[in-house]
Design an enzyme around this catalytic site. Structure first.
Site, short mmCIF file in Angstrom:
data_model
loop_
_atom_site.label_atom_id
_atom_site.label_comp_id
_atom_site.label_asym_id
_atom_site.label_seq_id
_atom_site.Cartn_x
_atom_site.Cartn_y
_atom_site.Cartn_z
N HIS A 1 4.34 -12.36 -8.43
CA HIS A 1 2.98 -11.78 -8.46
C HIS A 1 2.88 -10.57 -7.54
CE1 HIS A 1 2.19 -13.44 -4.52
NE2 HIS A 1 0.88 -13.31 -4.60
N GLY A 2 3.97 -10.21 -6.90
CA GLY A 2 3.98 -9.06 -6.00
C GLY A 2 5.32 -8.98 -5.32
N MET B 1 0.82 -1.22 0.00
CA MET B 1 0.00 0.00 0.00
C MET B 1 0.86 1.28 0.00
SD MET B 1 -1.56 0.09 3.86
CE MET B 1 -2.23 -1.55 3.93
#
EC number: 6.5.1.8
Length: 463
Positions: free
Chosen positions: A391-392, A370
């Site tokens: 994926h992240g 975030m």
């Protein structure tokens, strides 16, 4: 004749005294137990006489298979040697995730594997694990949240719009996004996905249709989000014809909701019954794609993936309408799925559990946290990674560890430092829970090229 149908009723019809009786009773009890016994016996007799007619039938197909080509249930042992594999960013990955991959590489169906630089341990395959198998699909190699995916809309608006309209944009996310197990939109919207024949033909999926309809356009809990942020396009030769510069973006991360979770649980149960494995790898039980259950899972999995896309499309459609401006483009990708792909010139089943497809020229999105940027990427088609990327950023601390280690004021400090407004979000999703996304990207330069970035500014998550 008693009301309840029993095994001896099927034997009297002429059923062989083998597992086909148990299969038939199981299917009847699960899907037809409220119907009249005479009618069921009449159908069962026809299945016995003409099993070929019932191949692929939702209820009787499994019985026909049991009569003509029974699934061989036997204990499978792991091989002594591992299939070929590659690990990216090995020094940043915990040992447990590596050991989970090593076990998967010894399955008799495995032909190749890879571990992405954001990897950490999970159930079955590790998160960030990629596995190519021979004509078999592992439900827990796909994951519980089938078709979990990213979607990014890029709008023809200057980044300064986010500051000027921050309050209105926060209200849009508060009022028009829904999260978790119980929140749904008051005003439901239909979608062509509900016309799909799988919702009629597969009994389990048929029962889940109402829930799927109610949850359309909603996001799950955990690390799922809807965010407004700044898109910075850095590659002028991009496929979507957006000039280099800064734009407003809407980024979403969520999957197939209750539909996917129930499909995953049901077919994992069937896989463990048909494919007994040593206890330490029982979550890696597979379904042969030549079997009734294997074919049915494949159809259900693809439906769940398409439903996940429908949910993202619905979220973006709702918010785009409120913004009153059309997006320049949309970029999206799955990262919990299985595909039929060529590996060394042979069709294989490639599982990507928490990994982004990165075939040559394929676009994808790799989020950070975030407070950290995400990346728009173009795949290089690296065969050693099975054409995959992370994926992240990947978790550095478990959810439990986050609750022990961090406080709400720690999170507020990080948000303030990065000028991010957060709606919802628990301590278990603290920005500090994640690895350094820049380091992760540095460990996969041979897998993807960076086309642009997305920097979160207004973040909405589950409470």
């Amino acid at each position: 004749m008693g009301k309840k149908l029993k095994g001896k009723d099927l034997i009297n019809l002429g059923f062989p005294k083998n597992n086909s009786i148990n299969i038939a009773l199981g299917q009847i009890n699960r899907y037809r137990k409220k119907e009249k016994k005479d009618r069921i016996l009449e159908e069962a007799k026809d299945v016995l006489l003409h099993p070929e007619k019932y191949q692929g039938n939702a209820i009787w197909g499994k019985v026909a298979e049991g009569l003509t080509k029974p699934v061989e249930v036997r204990m499978h042992q792991l091989r002594n040697t591992r299939a070929p594999f590659s690990i990216y960013g090995e020094n940043e990955i915990d040992d447990q995730a590596k050991y989970q991959l090593y076990d998967a590489l010894k399955l008799p169906i495995t032909v190749q594997g890879a571990l992405m630089p954001d990897a950490h341990s999970g159930y079955g395959l590790p998160i960030g694990g990629v596995l190519a198998t021979e004509n078999a699909v592992i439900p827990y190699g796909v994951g519980l949240d089938i078709g979990c995916r990213m979607a990014l809309s890029i709008f023809p608006m200057k980044a300064s719009y986010l500051k000027g309209k921050q309050h209105q944009l926060e209200n849009i996310l508060k009022d028009h996004t829904k999260f978790g197990m119980y929140e749904t939109h008051d005003k439901k919207q239909d979608h062509e996905i509900f016309e799909r024949k799988e919702f009629q033909d597969i009994p389990l999926v048929k029962r889940l249709k109402t829930k799927a309809y109610n949850q359309l356009g909603t996001s799950g809990g955990g690390n799922h989000f809807v965010e407004f942020g700044i898109v910075n396009i850095v590659d002028e030769n991009n496929e979507f014809n957006v000039t280099v510069g800064e734009y407003v973006g809407l980024l979403t991360h969520s999957g197939s909701r209750g539909l996917g979770a129930n499909i995953a649980k049901h077919y994992t149960y069937l896989a463990t019954k048909q494919c007994p494995l040593p206890k330490n790898v029982q979550h890696l039980a597979w379904l042969d794609l030549n079997t009734h259950d294997g074919q049915e899972y494949w159809l259900a999995m693809n439906l769940a993936g398409d439903y996940a896309k429908a949910c993202h499309d619905n979220i973006h459609k709702r918010i785009t309408k409120l913004l009153g401006v059309k997006p320049l483009t949309m970029i999206e990708n799955h990262h919990n799925f299985a595909w039929k792909e060529q590996v060394d010139g042979i069709e294989r089943i490639v599982h990507r559990k928490g990994a982004t497809p990165a075939g040559k020229g394929v676009l994808g999105i790799i989020p950070g946290s975030m407070t950290a940027p995400g990346y728009i990427v173009r795949g290089k088609g690296n065969s050693d990674s099975l054409q995959s990327a992370s994926h992240g950023a990947g978790r550095k601390h478990s959810r439990r560890k986050c609750k022990e280690k961090f406080t709400k004021s720690d999170i507020k400090h990080q948000l303030k430092m990065n000028d991010v407004s957060l709606i919802g979000g628990g301590i278990d999703e603290a920005p500090m829970a994640y690895k350094n996304i820049k380091k992760v990207m540095g460990n996969q330069q041979e897998l993807v090229d960076v086309v642009g970035t997305f920097t979160p500014k207004i973040v909405r998550m589950d409470k």
